[in-house]
Scaffold this active site. Structure first.
Site, PDB file in Angstrom:
ATOM      1  N   CYS A  15      10.835  -4.092  15.238  1.00  0.00           N
ATOM      2  CA  CYS A  15      11.281  -4.833  16.415  1.00  0.00           C
ATOM      3  C   CYS A  15      12.167  -5.986  15.970  1.00  0.00           C
ATOM      4  CB  CYS A  15      10.087  -5.350  17.227  1.00  0.00           C
ATOM      5  SG  CYS A  15       9.082  -6.529  16.308  1.00  0.00           S
ATOM      6  N   CYS A  18      10.957  -8.524  13.387  1.00  0.00           N
ATOM      7  CA  CYS A  18      11.090  -8.172  11.973  1.00  0.00           C
ATOM      8  C   CYS A  18      12.436  -8.644  11.437  1.00  0.00           C
ATOM      9  CB  CYS A  18      10.969  -6.659  11.776  1.00  0.00           C
ATOM     10  SG  CYS A  18       9.395  -5.957  12.297  1.00  0.00           S
ATOM     11  N   ASP A 497     -13.439   7.465 -10.492  1.00  0.00           N
ATOM     12  CA  ASP A 497     -14.002   7.710  -9.170  1.00  0.00           C
ATOM     13  C   ASP A 497     -15.049   8.813  -9.310  1.00  0.00           C
ATOM     14  OD1 ASP A 497     -14.152   7.683  -6.270  1.00  0.00           O
ATOM     15  OD2 ASP A 497     -13.126   9.613  -6.375  1.00  0.00           O
ATOM     16  N   ASP A 692      -8.843  10.838  -7.067  1.00  0.00           N
ATOM     17  CA  ASP A 692      -8.204  11.996  -6.445  1.00  0.00           C
ATOM     18  C   ASP A 692      -8.002  11.862  -4.941  1.00  0.00           C
ATOM     19  OD1 ASP A 692     -10.907  12.162  -5.708  1.00  0.00           O
ATOM     20  OD2 ASP A 692     -10.788  14.335  -5.511  1.00  0.00           O
TER      21      ASP A 692
END
Length: 800
Positions: A15, A18, A497, A692
């Protein structure tokens, strides 16, 4: 004050607020006047280059959360002879308005340039390269590039043979005149100065012509390179000999001191080195050639109900194709009918065939072992997995590791220093050491010029990087750039992880307790809208047990806690104790059962309907076969291994105990993973994050080196610096070992290149080195550096 104007394409503006924000921030920068246009998505910027740079302006825009539109072009660059050439091109391109980053690779004879298309064009970049005295062109396809390289090698070979034929008679005269009596007969023709002049002239100006052209271009651009040294050294010997030859006119008893053999043999020896160097450099890209050879050449597609064989490049998305036993799968796709086992070792490194059935994804270039498959093409051309791997390897081979910057800097200042040393040595010998002995002074200065050529220094790093990244690709380890291949050797902490990395990521329901009967359908139906692996396991359990499932009226995932949904008008919650506690649902009387499951390494989830606990579901995710072995290997390498998960403490520690991990971060929300990486970094650790999933992307980007499991999501792979094709964790220690050995290889190359020059120059200055010996040594040094780098191709990466 000199002002410059540029236009920057800006992405991410939604917009006018910005545009106003970017404009205000830019205008606060010293020396900047900016106007941002939302409709055009551009910023017109006027700035003072003495106060700020385009790079700083771009960084400011990106810091605000927006992007600067850039394009990347890969170029073939010919005419480079040493590191001074590649450094000069790189520096000149990086100074161009609109060029964000330029990297020039001497070994690959390529350049990768990031630029702002609003400010500069590819044609501008090519003109700049041409102005510097080199030839640039947009990178050709691999087949054309190979053909061009073969033609170049053939041309070099023809010139080399001619140079050898012309130089041998001159070399013969030199050997015959040595202090030792070899008893070699000398004909009058060979000793005739005019006969020698004819032979040497062809070598000097036809075969050695490119050295003069390169030297002229370098000097015109106020720099110096290997060509300058060769042209200076050989010209001094040649023209001194010409003067001596003219002294014989009208003076038949004159005994001229001719050095035609010195100039001709020097050029020949340098060409010998360049020829073998080119052959060796060609072997550094064998990894790409091997990958290309994996591709199928044609596909059997079904069109208008008939089977038709067509070339691979004619396959389009949506095509149905058949793959019979023993055939290569042409492109990536989804199995529509049939069952088979697929050999994916060439892509994933996994030695065992993988079973494929209806609905499974198959990778192009892998081999169908048995059974006929009917597949729908989903990724073709440059979108296939193999094409992506080739692209990553090519970009990595063309990138520049930080250690190479040191070699480039040294090469950039080396040539002028050497010329100065050669001049000083000439003056010292002619006026002080051996006054009036011009031939001796010339020999010393020529030997210095030739022995000091920085070819080996320029090749020391890029050749090792090219071979190392290629070796990694063969092993299923894809480094996105040379800087990551270099950086991986410093890793001393690994953060793994759990789900999908340490474990298989495909959990199964092991226990189900109905605290209150009649609500299993609602609990399991609520999980249908979730993409979490645990939810998929629960839904699969419901289907296999014939439980009636319906769609949720509403659904909301609560990261790290569970889900909430509305099913058949009932409010359903499925998740952790934290979720139950937040929603004030009692579960304490079942705490002992929950602890029992967790001590067994299972994830226990609670199901509630309309505010009341109705079920307890235990799900177990099995540990990968490769996990324990890989973690033991990492520990043996002196690396601290940690596991991070959103699971509770008991489950996390149970899994960690199975694989030998002592450091555990449990109950970590997705947005906290990056914070854990920072905590380790603050303790002085060089951290690699391995994950992952989408929720691993911030941590992968935060880590010093991010490693994505190739079976994971595209977001994770994009955020990572290294992709481990397949799910085998043994790729992690292999990647670190490859980095360590590549860096050791680079240091060896740099040491010998620098030692060779450092030792050779004083030896030559003391008159202890004949020019032709210096030429042979210089040629040998370049070939030896490339040959040493090629040793990495035979490297055996240890898994034990």
């Amino acid at each position: 004050m000199s002002q410059r104007e540029t236009n920057l394409g800006i992405t991410g503006m939604t917009c006018s607020a910005c545009a106003v924000r970017i404009e205000k921030v830019l205008n606060k920068m010293d020396g900047v006047d900016a106007n941002v246009n939302l409709a055009m998505e551009k910023a017109s910027v006027t700035f003072d280059p003495e106060i700020t740079t385009i790079g700083e302006i771009e960084q400011k825009i990106e810091k605000l959360g927006y992007g600067v539109a850039k394009e990347k072009v890969e170029l073939d660059i010919s005419g480079m002879t040493c590191a001074a050439c590649s450094t000069r091109i790189e520096k000149s391109l990086n100074r161009m308005d609109g060029v964000s980053h330029a990297t020039v690779n001497l070994s690959g004879e390529t350049g990768t340039i990031e630029y702002n298309p609003s400010t500069v064009s590819v044609e501008d970049i090519l003109r700049k390269i041409e102005k510097l005295g080199y030839k640039g062109s947009i990178k050709q396809d691999r087949e054309s590039s190979i053909t061009k390289k073969e033609e170049e090698i053939s041309a070099k070979k023809r010139k080399l043979i001619l140079s050898i034929v012309l130089s041998l008679p001159l070399l013969y005269t030199m050997i015959a005149h040595m202090p030792w009596d070899f008893g070699l007969p000398l004909s009058h023709l060979l000793m005739n100065p005019w006969f020698q002049l004819v032979l040497a002239s062809v070598v000097q100006f036809y075969i050695g012509g490119p050295f003069y052209v390169g030297a002229y271009r370098a000097l015109r651009n106020k720099s110096a390179n290997m060509d300058v040294l060769v042209a200076l050294g050989t010209s001094a010997a040649f023209f001194y000999s010409v003067v001596e030859a003219f002294k014989t006119i009208g003076n038949p008893n004159s005994m001229p001191e001719l050095y035609f053999e010195t100039s001709a043999v020097l050029i020949t020896l340098i060409l010998v080195g360049k020829y073998f160097e080119t052959l060796a450099k060609g072997r550094t890209t064998e990894a790409i050639s091997k990958l290309l050879n994996l591709q199928a050449k044609e596909a059997t597609v079904i069109r208008n109900g008939e089977e038709v064989k067509i070339p691979l490049d004619q396959v389009v998305v949506g095509d149905l194709f058949l793959v019979k036993p023993g055939e290569k799968i042409p492109v990536d796709g989804k199995v529509l009918s049939g069952n088979s086992s697929i050999d994916e070792s060439m892509i994933t490194g996994e030695s065992l065939p993988v079973e494929k059935a209806v609905g499974d994804f198959v990778i192009g270039s892998t081999i169908n072992k048995n059974g006929t498959l009917r597949v729908e093409a989903q990724r073709v051309g440059k979108e296939t997995a193999l094409a992506g791997i080739i692209k990553i390897v090519e970009e990595a081979q063309g990138s520049k590791a930080p250690i190479q910057r040191m070699a480039d800097y040294i090469s950039g200042i080396f040539v002028p220093i050497v010329v100065g040393i050669a001049v000083a040595a000439f003056i010292a010998w002619y006026f002080f050491v051996d006054p009036g002995n011009l031939p001796q002074a010339l020999e010393v200065s020529i030997a210095i010029l030739v022995i000091a050529c920085p070819c080996a220094l320029g090749l020391a790093t890029p050749t090792s990087i090219m071979v190392g990244t290629g070796k990694g690709a063969e092993q299923g380890i894809l480094f996105k750039g040379g800087e990551y291949l270099e950086g991986a050797h410093r890793i001393n902490a690994i953060l793994l992880d759990k789900t999908g990395t340490v474990t298989n990521g495909k959990p199964e329901v092991t226990d189900l307790v109905e605290v209150k009967e009649g609500f299993l359908s609602e609990v399991i139906s609520a999980e249908k809208s979730s993409e979490h692996p645990l939810a998929e396991a629960i839904v699969e359990y419901g289907k296999s047990n014939g439980i009636s499932l319906t769609d949720s009226d509403s659904f909301n995932a609560i990261p790290g806690h569970g889900i909430e949904a509305l099913v058949n008008g009932k409010a359903v919650l499925v998740g952790t104790r934290k979720l139950m506690k937040e929603k004030s649902i009692a579960y304490s009387e079942h705490e002992a059962l929950l602890e029992k499951y967790e001590l067994e390494g299972k994830t226990a989830m609670l199901g509630a309907v309309d505010g009341e606990l109705v079920s307890i579901i235990a799900v177990a995710d099995t540990v990968k076969d490769s996990s324990k072995k890989a973690i033991n290997r990492l520990t043996e390498m002196g690396i601290d291994v940690y596991m991070i998960t959103g699971d509770n403490e008991r489950t996390a520690h149970a899994i960690a105990k199975q694989v030998g991990i002592s450091g555990v971060f449990a109950e970590v929300l997705p947005d906290e993973k990056a914070r854990k990486v920072n905590e380790l970094q603050e303790k002085g650790k060089i951290v690699a994050m391995v994950g992952d999933g989408i929720n691993d992307a911030p941590a992968l980007a935060t880590a010093d080196i991010g490693m994505a499991i190739g079976t994971g999501t595209d977001v994770a792979i994009e955020a990572a610096d290294v992709t481990l094709v397949g799910g085998d964790l043994n790729h992690i220690p292999k990647a670190i070992e490859l980095s360590r050995k590549t860096m050791r290889n680079i240091r060896q190359n740099l040491f010998w290149a620098l030692f060779y020059n450092s030792a050779g120059i004083p030896i030559a200055a003391f008159g202890l080195l004949e020019p032709w010996v210096a030429g042979a040594a210089m040629a040998f040094s370049s070939v030896s550096v490339v040959t040493n780098a090629l040793r990495l191709k035979r490297l055996k990466l240890n898994e034990n």
